[in-house]
Design a protein around this motif. Sequence first.
Motif, PDB file in Angstrom:
ATOM      1  N   HIS A 104      49.998  51.209  85.173  1.00 49.54           N
ATOM      2  CA  HIS A 104      50.572  51.798  86.387  1.00 49.54           C
ATOM      3  C   HIS A 104      50.443  53.321  86.376  1.00 49.54           C
ATOM      4  CE1 HIS A 104      52.201  48.311  88.455  1.00 49.54           C
ATOM      5  NE2 HIS A 104      52.673  47.847  87.310  1.00 49.54           N
ATOM      6  N   LEU A 105      50.623  53.933  85.214  1.00 53.41           N
ATOM      7  CA  LEU A 105      50.463  55.381  85.115  1.00 53.41           C
ATOM      8  C   LEU A 105      49.040  55.794  85.463  1.00 53.41           C
ATOM      9  CD1 LEU A 105      51.431  58.217  84.265  1.00 53.41           C
ATOM     10  CD2 LEU A 105      50.779  57.625  81.916  1.00 53.41           C
ATOM     11  N   ILE A 106      48.066  55.058  84.949  1.00 55.04           N
ATOM     12  CA  ILE A 106      46.663  55.359  85.232  1.00 55.04           C
ATOM     13  C   ILE A 106      46.371  55.216  86.720  1.00 55.04           C
ATOM     14  CG2 ILE A 106      44.291  54.589  84.819  1.00 55.04           C
ATOM     15  CD1 ILE A 106      45.296  53.735  81.991  1.00 55.04           C
ATOM     16  N   ARG A 107      46.957  54.208  87.346  1.00 53.19           N
ATOM     17  CA  ARG A 107      46.735  54.001  88.783  1.00 53.19           C
ATOM     18  C   ARG A 107      47.328  55.148  89.598  1.00 53.19           C
ATOM     19  NH1 ARG A 107      45.522  50.346  92.690  1.00 53.19           N
ATOM     20  NH2 ARG A 107      46.839  50.300  94.545  1.00 53.19           N
ATOM     21  N   ILE A 108      48.495  55.620  89.185  1.00 52.53           N
ATOM     22  CA  ILE A 108      49.173  56.682  89.938  1.00 52.53           C
ATOM     23  C   ILE A 108      48.541  58.052  89.677  1.00 52.53           C
ATOM     24  CG2 ILE A 108      51.355  57.937  90.192  1.00 52.53           C
ATOM     25  CD1 ILE A 108      52.771  55.271  89.501  1.00 52.53           C
ATOM     26  N   ALA A 109      48.327  58.361  88.396  1.00 49.70           N
ATOM     27  CA  ALA A 109      47.871  59.710  88.029  1.00 49.70           C
ATOM     28  C   ALA A 109      46.361  59.843  87.956  1.00 49.70           C
ATOM     29  CB  ALA A 109      48.485  60.109  86.683  1.00 49.70           C
ATOM     30  N   GLY A 110      45.642  58.736  87.838  1.00 48.59           N
ATOM     31  CA  GLY A 110      44.203  58.797  87.641  1.00 48.59           C
ATOM     32  C   GLY A 110      43.872  58.781  86.156  1.00 48.59           C
ATOM     33  N   THR A 111      42.665  58.349  85.837  1.00 47.96           N
ATOM     34  CA  THR A 111      42.278  58.201  84.439  1.00 47.96           C
ATOM     35  C   THR A 111      42.262  59.528  83.699  1.00 47.96           C
ATOM     36  OG1 THR A 111      40.951  56.238  84.936  1.00 47.96           O
ATOM     37  CG2 THR A 111      40.464  57.388  82.885  1.00 47.96           C
ATOM     38  N   ARG A 112      41.751  60.584  84.333  1.00 47.33           N
ATOM     39  CA  ARG A 112      41.664  61.877  83.649  1.00 47.33           C
ATOM     40  C   ARG A 112      43.042  62.403  83.286  1.00 47.33           C
ATOM     41  NH1 ARG A 112      38.316  66.166  86.776  1.00 47.33           N
ATOM     42  NH2 ARG A 112      36.619  64.868  85.952  1.00 47.33           N
ATOM     43  N   ASN A 113      43.967  62.422  84.241  1.00 51.78           N
ATOM     44  CA  ASN A 113      45.310  62.942  83.965  1.00 51.78           C
ATOM     45  C   ASN A 113      46.053  62.072  82.959  1.00 51.78           C
ATOM     46  OD1 ASN A 113      45.015  65.102  85.738  1.00 51.78           O
ATOM     47  ND2 ASN A 113      45.769  63.926  87.497  1.00 51.78           N
ATOM     48  N   ALA A 114      45.882  60.748  83.072  1.00 48.64           N
ATOM     49  CA  ALA A 114      46.520  59.852  82.105  1.00 48.64           C
ATOM     50  C   ALA A 114      45.957  60.085  80.704  1.00 48.64           C
ATOM     51  CB  ALA A 114      46.320  58.398  82.522  1.00 48.64           C
ATOM     52  N   SER A 115      44.656  60.328  80.610  1.00 48.22           N
ATOM     53  CA  SER A 115      44.040  60.600  79.304  1.00 48.22           C
ATOM     54  C   SER A 115      44.549  61.904  78.716  1.00 48.22           C
ATOM     55  CB  SER A 115      42.515  60.645  79.445  1.00 48.22           C
ATOM     56  OG  SER A 115      42.006  59.400  79.876  1.00 48.22           O
ATOM     57  N   LEU A 116      44.798  62.892  79.552  1.00 48.19           N
ATOM     58  CA  LEU A 116      45.371  64.150  79.074  1.00 48.19           C
ATOM     59  C   LEU A 116      46.783  63.929  78.525  1.00 48.19           C
ATOM     60  CD1 LEU A 116      44.165  66.575  81.900  1.00 48.19           C
ATOM     61  CD2 LEU A 116      43.419  66.576  79.511  1.00 48.19           C
ATOM     62  N   ILE A 117      47.547  63.061  79.187  1.00 45.59           N
ATOM     63  CA  ILE A 117      48.881  62.720  78.685  1.00 45.59           C
ATOM     64  C   ILE A 117      48.762  62.010  77.337  1.00 45.59           C
ATOM     65  CG2 ILE A 117      50.932  61.304  79.111  1.00 45.59           C
ATOM     66  CD1 ILE A 117      50.478  61.793  82.119  1.00 45.59           C
ATOM     67  N   SER A 118      47.779  61.106  77.230  1.00 45.82           N
ATOM     68  CA  SER A 118      47.545  60.424  75.966  1.00 45.82           C
ATOM     69  C   SER A 118      47.218  61.410  74.860  1.00 45.82           C
ATOM     70  CB  SER A 118      46.389  59.425  76.126  1.00 45.82           C
ATOM     71  OG  SER A 118      46.012  58.874  74.884  1.00 45.82           O
ATOM     72  N   CYS A 119      46.366  62.375  75.157  1.00 48.63           N
ATOM     73  CA  CYS A 119      46.004  63.418  74.192  1.00 48.63           C
ATOM     74  C   CYS A 119      47.243  64.175  73.722  1.00 48.63           C
ATOM     75  CB  CYS A 119      44.994  64.379  74.830  1.00 48.63           C
ATOM     76  SG  CYS A 119      44.707  65.894  73.910  1.00 48.63           S
ATOM     77  N   ALA A 120      48.104  64.552  74.666  1.00 47.67           N
ATOM     78  CA  ALA A 120      49.316  65.310  74.328  1.00 47.67           C
ATOM     79  C   ALA A 120      50.256  64.491  73.446  1.00 47.67           C
ATOM     80  CB  ALA A 120      50.029  65.743  75.607  1.00 47.67           C
ATOM     81  N   LEU A 121      50.419  63.211  73.764  1.00 48.94           N
ATOM     82  CA  LEU A 121      51.335  62.363  72.995  1.00 48.94           C
ATOM     83  C   LEU A 121      50.813  62.103  71.581  1.00 48.94           C
ATOM     84  CD1 LEU A 121      52.349  59.774  75.754  1.00 48.94           C
ATOM     85  CD2 LEU A 121      53.830  61.488  74.690  1.00 48.94           C
TER      86      LEU A 121
END
Length: 438
Positions: A104-121
């Motif tokens: 759901h996060l990927i759908r809302i934020a898009g793959t690029r932004n979700a991947s950036l969140i993944s990188c940060a976490l």
Amino acid sequence: MALRPTVVDQQPVELTPISSQDTRVHVETANKQTLDFDDVLDGGYGWVIAAACSVMSMFVGLLYSWGVMQAYLAKQNVASDSTLAFIGSTAVAGVAVFAIISTHLIRIAGTRNASLISCALMTSAQFLSSWITSSIGGLFVTNGVILGLGCSIGFMACSGLPSQYFTRKRGLANGLVYAGNGVGACVFSLLSQALLTRVGIAWTFRVLSFVTVAATLPAALLMKDRARRASASIDLSLFRDPKFVLLFLSSLVATFPLLVPPFFIPLYASSIGISDTLGSILLAVFSLSSAAGRIGFGYLGDIIGPITSLFLTLVVCSVSVLAVWPVSASLAPFVVFVIINGAGNGGFFATMPSVVGHIYGSKRLSTALAMVVSAYSAGYLMGAPVAGFILERYGGNSAGRAAFRPAMYYAGSMSLGSASFILVVRYLATKKKFFSFA
């Protein structure tokens, strides 16, 4: 004027007229959103996407290098084997537990932004762990929950993106992405052991955090969606289908033993007189074998059928644990076990999505697969700790290799039980004898 079929998220849409001078394909999706796609499939920027997803997948492999950290912390008497295994399994379980949330996060934020969140976490989890290496509760939060969430987002981001860029070469692209997971586990096992020897555990976590951000940040920035992803949902009516019930149960049972070898290889190596450095190399060999198994059993599924291939992966896991591991009293047979079990272990993860797609088709794939993957969470969370409890009951890793045998029998019997479920699934799906290879 020509007509060309366009595929979005593996679902066919209506034919769209294009001219020979067009360099863009205009597609109107079912929800009336208009998207412009580059008129390039099976190549071009798709290979950049495959490479970026492979890098992200490599760092999900951090989860499977925990055995090196676990062995080090066990020698420092920070906690028991079962407790330390529970930290690692919490992170791995997070991939399944947070799968629908991540989607759901990927759908809302898009793959690029979700991947950036993944990188940060993922980066934060490693860095924060460096300050609390003697706090079991703290490591559960940082290296367990936070790392698990970050890896879940990264894994789900990489799982669907290549399919937006590839059609005929989709299997190859996905194989490269998933193989990155095994390669990452290999690299980080060796790197962690080398760092632990030279700089200690605190700086090992810190260096891993620096490496994580340096590699995953550029990879995340290269991510680009071609279509809005469909959300995974829950369809309880699937449980009316005996094949799905058996697939669900097989996934639930199979994942209990899958994490036992990678988490316990360094400990077992020490019990038979193998050095810590060589133990970490064996864990790296396991990870490379897992990567090869993902590609090999996936390709085998194209030849003999995905259900048969999945059944064989579970048989390989079971036989290697029940017949090879117990007699591994020296380096040579133990290496044989590590290679065989690693291949079967990786093959399971590569073939299960193909089995779900084979039975339920592309229309129900995302829903059915999300529900099957959710069954992984119990085994991810409790599989290795249960083996740790059994090991402690029989004297712990200091009691020698005989103390590991009850845990081996537990793991091997679970793999064999899961294989029996898949055998019934194959019968129900084909109504033919198993060795017909249909």
